[in-house]
Design a protein around this motif. Structure first.
Motif, PDB file in Angstrom:
ATOM      1  N   MET A  44      77.354  22.619 -14.374  1.00 59.54           N
ATOM      2  CA  MET A  44      78.563  23.608 -14.130  1.00 59.54           C
ATOM      3  C   MET A  44      78.064  25.108 -13.958  1.00 59.54           C
ATOM      4  O   MET A  44      77.381  25.830 -14.713  1.00 59.54           O
ATOM      5  CB  MET A  44      79.469  23.262 -14.985  1.00 59.54           C
ATOM      6  N   THR A  45      78.682  25.706 -13.079  1.00 61.97           N
ATOM      7  CA  THR A  45      78.449  27.202 -12.972  1.00 61.97           C
ATOM      8  C   THR A  45      79.055  27.906 -14.024  1.00 61.97           C
ATOM      9  O   THR A  45      80.392  27.575 -14.434  1.00 61.97           O
ATOM     10  CB  THR A  45      78.786  27.531 -11.538  1.00 61.97           C
ATOM     11  N   PRO A  46      78.616  28.967 -14.765  1.00 63.56           N
ATOM     12  CA  PRO A  46      79.226  29.661 -15.852  1.00 63.56           C
ATOM     13  C   PRO A  46      80.460  30.392 -14.904  1.00 63.56           C
ATOM     14  O   PRO A  46      80.444  30.796 -14.049  1.00 63.56           O
ATOM     15  CB  PRO A  46      78.330  30.675 -16.098  1.00 63.56           C
ATOM     16  N   LEU A  47      81.406  30.549 -15.889  1.00 65.10           N
ATOM     17  CA  LEU A  47      82.587  30.886 -15.229  1.00 65.10           C
ATOM     18  C   LEU A  47      82.644  32.235 -14.701  1.00 65.10           C
ATOM     19  O   LEU A  47      83.230  32.930 -13.872  1.00 65.10           O
ATOM     20  CB  LEU A  47      83.908  30.791 -16.477  1.00 65.10           C
ATOM     21  N   LEU A  48      82.212  33.321 -15.765  1.00 64.09           N
ATOM     22  CA  LEU A  48      82.107  34.694 -15.515  1.00 64.09           C
ATOM     23  C   LEU A  48      80.796  35.126 -15.703  1.00 64.09           C
ATOM     24  O   LEU A  48      80.505  36.259 -16.262  1.00 64.09           O
ATOM     25  CB  LEU A  48      82.986  35.339 -16.621  1.00 64.09           C
ATOM     26  N   SER A  49      79.798  34.535 -14.889  1.00 65.78           N
ATOM     27  CA  SER A  49      78.394  35.011 -15.062  1.00 65.78           C
ATOM     28  C   SER A  49      78.072  36.428 -14.322  1.00 65.78           C
ATOM     29  O   SER A  49      77.193  36.885 -14.816  1.00 65.78           O
ATOM     30  CB  SER A  49      77.486  34.038 -14.292  1.00 65.78           C
ATOM     31  N   HIS A  50      78.696  36.553 -13.102  1.00 63.52           N
ATOM     32  CA  HIS A  50      78.371  38.022 -12.243  1.00 63.52           C
ATOM     33  C   HIS A  50      79.625  38.461 -12.074  1.00 63.52           C
ATOM     34  O   HIS A  50      80.541  37.733 -11.796  1.00 63.52           O
ATOM     35  CB  HIS A  50      77.497  37.538 -11.384  1.00 63.52           C
ATOM     36  N   PRO A  51      79.615  39.753 -12.120  1.00 65.76           N
ATOM     37  CA  PRO A  51      80.823  40.662 -11.932  1.00 65.76           C
ATOM     38  C   PRO A  51      80.936  40.470 -10.387  1.00 65.76           C
ATOM     39  O   PRO A  51      80.219  40.288  -9.725  1.00 65.76           O
ATOM     40  CB  PRO A  51      80.516  41.907 -12.203  1.00 65.76           C
ATOM     41  N   ARG A  52      82.241  40.538  -9.907  1.00 65.14           N
ATOM     42  CA  ARG A  52      82.640  40.160  -8.670  1.00 65.14           C
ATOM     43  C   ARG A  52      82.955  41.597  -7.890  1.00 65.14           C
ATOM     44  O   ARG A  52      83.499  42.633  -8.810  1.00 65.14           O
ATOM     45  CB  ARG A  52      83.979  39.348  -8.330  1.00 65.14           C
ATOM     46  N   ARG A  53      82.698  41.874  -6.666  1.00 61.51           N
ATOM     47  CA  ARG A  53      83.000  42.918  -6.150  1.00 61.51           C
ATOM     48  C   ARG A  53      84.256  43.093  -5.743  1.00 61.51           C
ATOM     49  O   ARG A  53      85.084  43.960  -5.896  1.00 61.51           O
ATOM     50  CB  ARG A  53      82.255  43.140  -4.697  1.00 61.51           C
ATOM     51  N   ASP A  54      85.074  41.998  -5.294  1.00 63.78           N
ATOM     52  CA  ASP A  54      86.590  42.004  -5.144  1.00 63.78           C
ATOM     53  C   ASP A  54      87.085  41.965  -6.333  1.00 63.78           C
ATOM     54  O   ASP A  54      86.717  41.131  -7.153  1.00 63.78           O
ATOM     55  CB  ASP A  54      86.807  41.167  -3.934  1.00 63.78           C
ATOM     56  N   ARG A  55      88.260  42.605  -6.583  1.00 64.85           N
ATOM     57  CA  ARG A  55      88.826  42.509  -7.898  1.00 64.85           C
ATOM     58  C   ARG A  55      90.145  41.468  -7.800  1.00 64.85           C
ATOM     59  O   ARG A  55      90.897  41.620  -8.578  1.00 64.85           O
ATOM     60  CB  ARG A  55      89.503  43.769  -8.357  1.00 64.85           C
TER      61      ARG A  55
ATOM     62  N   MET B 215     100.847  37.804 -10.265  1.00 66.83           N
ATOM     63  CA  MET B 215      99.421  38.010  -9.787  1.00 66.83           C
ATOM     64  C   MET B 215      99.226  39.364  -9.480  1.00 66.83           C
ATOM     65  O   MET B 215      97.978  39.901 -10.067  1.00 66.83           O
ATOM     66  CB  MET B 215      99.099  37.262  -8.629  1.00 66.83           C
ATOM     67  N   PRO B 216     100.264  40.002  -9.027  1.00 67.21           N
ATOM     68  CA  PRO B 216      99.804  41.541  -8.834  1.00 67.21           C
ATOM     69  C   PRO B 216      99.714  42.207 -10.071  1.00 67.21           C
ATOM     70  O   PRO B 216      98.864  43.232 -10.051  1.00 67.21           O
ATOM     71  CB  PRO B 216     101.118  42.153  -7.976  1.00 67.21           C
ATOM     72  N   ARG B 217     100.284  41.826 -11.240  1.00 68.00           N
ATOM     73  CA  ARG B 217     100.109  42.692 -12.317  1.00 68.00           C
ATOM     74  C   ARG B 217      98.881  42.151 -13.084  1.00 68.00           C
ATOM     75  O   ARG B 217      98.106  42.973 -13.818  1.00 68.00           O
ATOM     76  CB  ARG B 217     101.183  42.520 -13.379  1.00 68.00           C
ATOM     77  N   ILE B 218      98.440  41.096 -13.068  1.00 70.79           N
ATOM     78  CA  ILE B 218      97.195  40.408 -13.702  1.00 70.79           C
ATOM     79  C   ILE B 218      95.813  40.469 -13.039  1.00 70.79           C
ATOM     80  O   ILE B 218      94.834  40.483 -13.218  1.00 70.79           O
ATOM     81  CB  ILE B 218      97.367  39.015 -14.275  1.00 70.79           C
ATOM     82  N   GLY B 219      96.053  40.849 -11.560  1.00 71.73           N
ATOM     83  CA  GLY B 219      94.926  40.937 -10.725  1.00 71.73           C
ATOM     84  C   GLY B 219      93.942  42.076 -10.931  1.00 71.73           C
ATOM     85  O   GLY B 219      92.571  41.827 -10.883  1.00 71.73           O
ATOM     86  N   PRO B 220      94.382  43.276 -11.413  1.00 75.33           N
ATOM     87  CA  PRO B 220      93.446  44.179 -11.896  1.00 75.33           C
ATOM     88  C   PRO B 220      92.743  43.859 -12.828  1.00 75.33           C
ATOM     89  O   PRO B 220      91.576  44.539 -13.136  1.00 75.33           O
ATOM     90  CB  PRO B 220      94.174  45.567 -12.157  1.00 75.33           C
TER      91      PRO B 220
END
Length: 169
Positions: free
Chosen positions: A1-12, A83-88
């Motif tokens: 299984m791929t780690p959940l938050l292994s690499h930071p994402r470029r899109d937020r 989602m607009p509030r927790i997206g950032p």
């Protein structure tokens, strides 16, 4: 299984999290104005732990239990508000639907069922609003959690009311 938050994402943009051995922070969304504060508080708790949010959308018993897959239209409508509030915050999320039980059960029946749903997802913390549908306000959830010996329930106060100000002449 791929780690959940292994690499930071470029899109937020928020992303659908994988349910595995993570211990998400649960947010009880009751389709009220307090949902925004509940979701933001849960996201602030989940971010330092690097865990996803378990977004539990509470639906009335008369809403059909079958929809078009895991993200039915009523669930998408509730998620679209927060989602607009927790997206950032860029946390992942796990959507879940909780249908209020039909009929008149005990005062703690619905709260116990909701906490059991959160426990199935291994959520140690549940964030709820002070006011909510009958049996799902934060105080009833706290009482049910103390009887069950389970999760920690965090209370979110409603947003302060600010009167509209008209321009002075």
């Amino acid at each position: 299984m791929t780690p959940l938050l292994s690499h930071p994402r470029r899109d937020r943009a928020p992303r659908l999290a994988r349910a595995g051995l993570v211990r998400p922070v649960a947010a009880v969304l009751t389709d009220r104005i307090d949902d925004l504060a509940v979701a933001e508080t849960a996201a602030r708790m989940a971010l330092p732990r690097r865990v996803p949010l378990l977004l539990i959308a509470v639906m009335p018993p008369d809403i059909h239990r079958q929809g078009d897959g895991p993200l039915s239209a009523p669930l998408r409508a509730v998620l679209a508000r927060v989602m607009p509030r927790i997206g950032p915050h860029a946390t992942g999320y796990i959507p879940e639907v909780f249908h209020l039980p039909s009929g008149r059960g005990s005062r703690l029946a619905a709260a116990g069922e909701l906490l059991a749903l959160a426990a199935r997802h291994r959520a140690p913390d549940v964030v709820a609003a002070r006011s909510g549908p009958e049996g799902l306000d934060a105080f009833t959830l706290i009482e049910a959690a103390s009887l069950r010996g389970g999760q920690s329930v965090h209370t979110v106060a409603p947003a302060a009311w600010v009167p509209l100000r008209s321009p002075s002449p």
